[in-house]
Design a protein around this motif. Structure first.
Motif, short mmCIF file in Angstrom:
data_model
loop_
_atom_site.label_atom_id
_atom_site.label_comp_id
_atom_site.label_asym_id
_atom_site.label_seq_id
_atom_site.Cartn_x
_atom_site.Cartn_y
_atom_site.Cartn_z
N THR A 180 43.22 45.91 33.95
CA THR A 180 41.93 45.70 34.63
C THR A 180 42.05 45.87 36.14
N ARG A 224 44.82 45.81 38.26
CA ARG A 224 45.76 45.09 39.11
C ARG A 224 47.21 45.52 38.89
N SER A 253 39.00 39.10 39.70
CA SER A 253 38.42 40.21 38.95
C SER A 253 37.26 39.73 38.09
#
Length: 616
Positions: A80, A82, A104
């Protein structure tokens, strides 16, 4: 999410083969990343296919994925956005080792402690229902977290909600209910075949189209339920109201994806039972998953730690408690699924009949300890400070009212470093002080821990806690004796007060002050509840300036209590209270956090120097 909004899982377009290749790549990245930063490894290796399957089926920008504990979220973070930030995992200023919504939109909820995910997910379902929205909700919970009572409170209520909710049970060790031989395995596999799932959807739709069909469907459904309850390990969950699916091989990506797609279409509570192997794909972690649960930086080729761990407060506690138990058969040890973390391996080996692991159930541990104490045993519950927070009610109701002799070994007291907000033990000073009859001891060295533990077990009446930090002792190796406080250094210009491991920083600050011609009197507190301020007040009468340093929350701190004592005594003195503050402290190396809070020797020195020169 509105029904018209675009719905696109991150990995919707990949094939099963591509997904399998991605899983292999993720495993390699996990080992490489965690070998440099430290962190939770075995749990993440076991959840690789599970995480990839979730992101093939669900859009976590809109769907809500609630992690339980959250130490298995590293692949989720990589997928996602990172991936590059993994080099900063658990580092000061970097990304957290647990889900964190401020990082996030894909992180639905903060995590760090166990057993709450189903209840949180149910809350999201209720909000979705009330607001007329249409996103999906998932709770990802491990079998270990199912030892906590809150998990069953959540399951009981969630199963009765009648709404879409997917609970994914990541079973990597504990058998919930044993399968009954090959027949159960065969039926479970048949129920997850694409042909079966397609037929089941078609059959349900056709039979619900008229009254006769609905009667037939209800009859066949009852027959099916009876068969399942006799052959499959699902009766407990289905009795709670869940549609049970599984068990599924947690490392078969294609089968996992099929099961999740099926569950996604069901407008009811579903429990997907997934069997995984902790440490999967990395031989050292598979062979010893407990050792690779939480690791410091290590050599990925061998799995060996780069820096050998030495003696620490937890080990000193466990060693001393074992000695006391061998001398007195009344002494018993209790842990809440943290035997190694709290240093109790030696006790378990030496006195197995007096060692009790209640699982992730701190409330149960304290209530059980109360029952043991009532009947003449001396129970010692070793528990992390932040986990003890869950048992506050039991401390008051079950232990304190009847003045029962229960001993708490409060491990990881104060700042703990890289695990961050959910794990810092900065609240126990305040909440333990609020419990009537409680005694709280604060050793600063192994020698003091050993003496105070013996005092707590054999000589103190009523509830007593010994709080000690994560890691090892500092330069101070002394033993201040049995009194409430002791003067470690004489001086006339300022009084410095602390307790526990921070006494090292205070003593260093006093040396720095001496270099500036300022003589600080250093008072070390041994007992912080009940607080006896006499020695501090005698010093403040002379110095007129008091500075307290403690890695605990500002409100309810020892510094606040000493400030009140100074005022009550009618002394004209300046009081400065240095604490971890009134906000949650982030993650990072302990040295970085202490510097940020002004609790290192340099920060204490600067604050003291400024105050003395201001008054002078």
């Amino acid at each position: 999410m509105k029904e018209t909004e675009e719905y696109q899982p991150l990995l919707a377009g990949i094939t099963d083969r591509e997904g399998t290749e991605l899983c292999a790549q993720l495993r390699q990245e996990l080992v490489d990343d965690v070998s440099k930063t430290g962190g939770h490894l075995a749990s993440n290796l076991g959840a690789v296919e599970l995480t990839v399957a979730i992101h093939r089926v669900f859009d976590t920008r809109q769907d809500r994925l609630v992690f339980d504990v959250g130490h298995q979220c590293y692949c989720h973070k990589i997928l996602t956005g990172r991936r590059e930030a993994m080099a900063t995992l658990r580092q000061y200023g970097g990304i957290a080792g647990f889900p964190k919504p401020v990082e996030s939109v894909h992180d639905a909820f903060i995590a760090g402690h166990a057993s709450n995910s189903v209840a949180v997910a149910l809350g999201m379902v209720r909000a979705r229902q009330a607001l007329g929205e249409h996103y999906k909700v998932m709770a990802l919970i491990g079998d270990g977290a199912l030892t906590g009572g809150l998990a069953y409170e959540g399951l009981s209520n969630a199963g009765a909600c009648g709404q879409q909710l997917l609970v994914i049970l990541n079973d990597n060790g504990m058998s919930i209910t044993p399968n009954v031989g090959a027949v159960a395995d065969h039926l479970a596999k048949q129920r997850l075949k694409p042909q079966y799932l397609t037929f089941k959807r078609y059959y349900r739709r056709v039979m619900n189209s008229n009254q006769v069909g609905r009667k037939v469907y209800r009859f066949t459904h009852k027959v099916k339920q009876a068969l399942k309850q006799s052959l499959l390990p699902c009766s407990m969950f289905e009795n709670m109201g869940f549609n049970y699916v599984g068990p599924v091989n947690g490392h078969d990506l294609a089968g996992l994806t099929r099961a999740m797609r099926y569950a996604r279409e069901l407008n009811e509570p579903v429990l997907l039972h997934v069997k995984t192997v902790k440490g999967k794909g990395y031989a050292p972690a598979e062979e010893n998953p407990d050792a690779f649960h939480g690791v410091s930086p290590f050599d990925p080729a061998t799995g060996k730690a780069k820096k050998k761990s030495g003696e620490n407060f937890s080990a000193a506690f466990g060693r001393t408690l074992t000695r006391l138990a061998q001398q007195d058969r009344r002494v018993c040890a209790i842990t809440a699924a943290m035997m190694s973390g709290t240093g109790l391996e030696q006790f378990q080996a030496a006195c197995p009949e007096r060692f009790f692991d209640v699982g992730i159930a701190e409330g149960c541990a304290v209530s059980m300890a109360a029952g043991m104490a009532k009947q003449g045993a001396i129970p010692v519950f070793a528990v992390y400070s932040s986990f003890l927070q869950r048992a506050y009610d039991m401390l008051i109701h079950d232990v304190a009212i009847d003045k029962l002799h229960v001993v708490l070994g409060v491990d990881r007291a104060g700042l703990v470093g890289e695990d961050g907000e959910t794990h810092h033990g900065v609240f126990d000073v305040a909440f333990l002080d609020s419990v009537p009859g409680m005694t709280v001891l604060a050793p600063s060295s192994y020698a003091e821990l050993e003496g105070m533990l013996e005092q707590a077990v054999l000589h103190v009446n009523g509830p007593v806690a010994i709080r000690y930090p994560r890691g090892g002792e500092g330069a101070y190796r002394g033993d201040a004796g049995p009194g409430h406080a002791a003067v470690l250094r004489r001086g006339d210009d300022i009084t410095l007060v602390s307790y526990g491991i921070l006494i090292n920083d205070v003593l260093e600050a006093a040396e720095l002050l001496a270099g500036e011609g300022i003589q600080a009197e250093v008072v070390k507190l041994n007992v912080i509840t009940p607080l006896d301020p006499e020695l501090v007040l005698e010093s403040v009468k002379k110095t007129k300036v008091l500075l307290t340093a403690e890695d605990s929350a500002a409100h309810g701190s020892v510094g606040e209590r000493l400030a009140a004592a100074v005022a009550e005594a009618g002394l004209t003195a300046k009081v400065l209270c240095r604490t971890s503050g009134d906000k949650f402290v982030t993650h990072g190396a302990l040295s970085c956090l202490k510097q940020e809070l002004g609790l290192d020797s340099a920060g204490i020195f600067r604050a003291a120097l400024e105050e003395v020169r201001k008054d002078g």
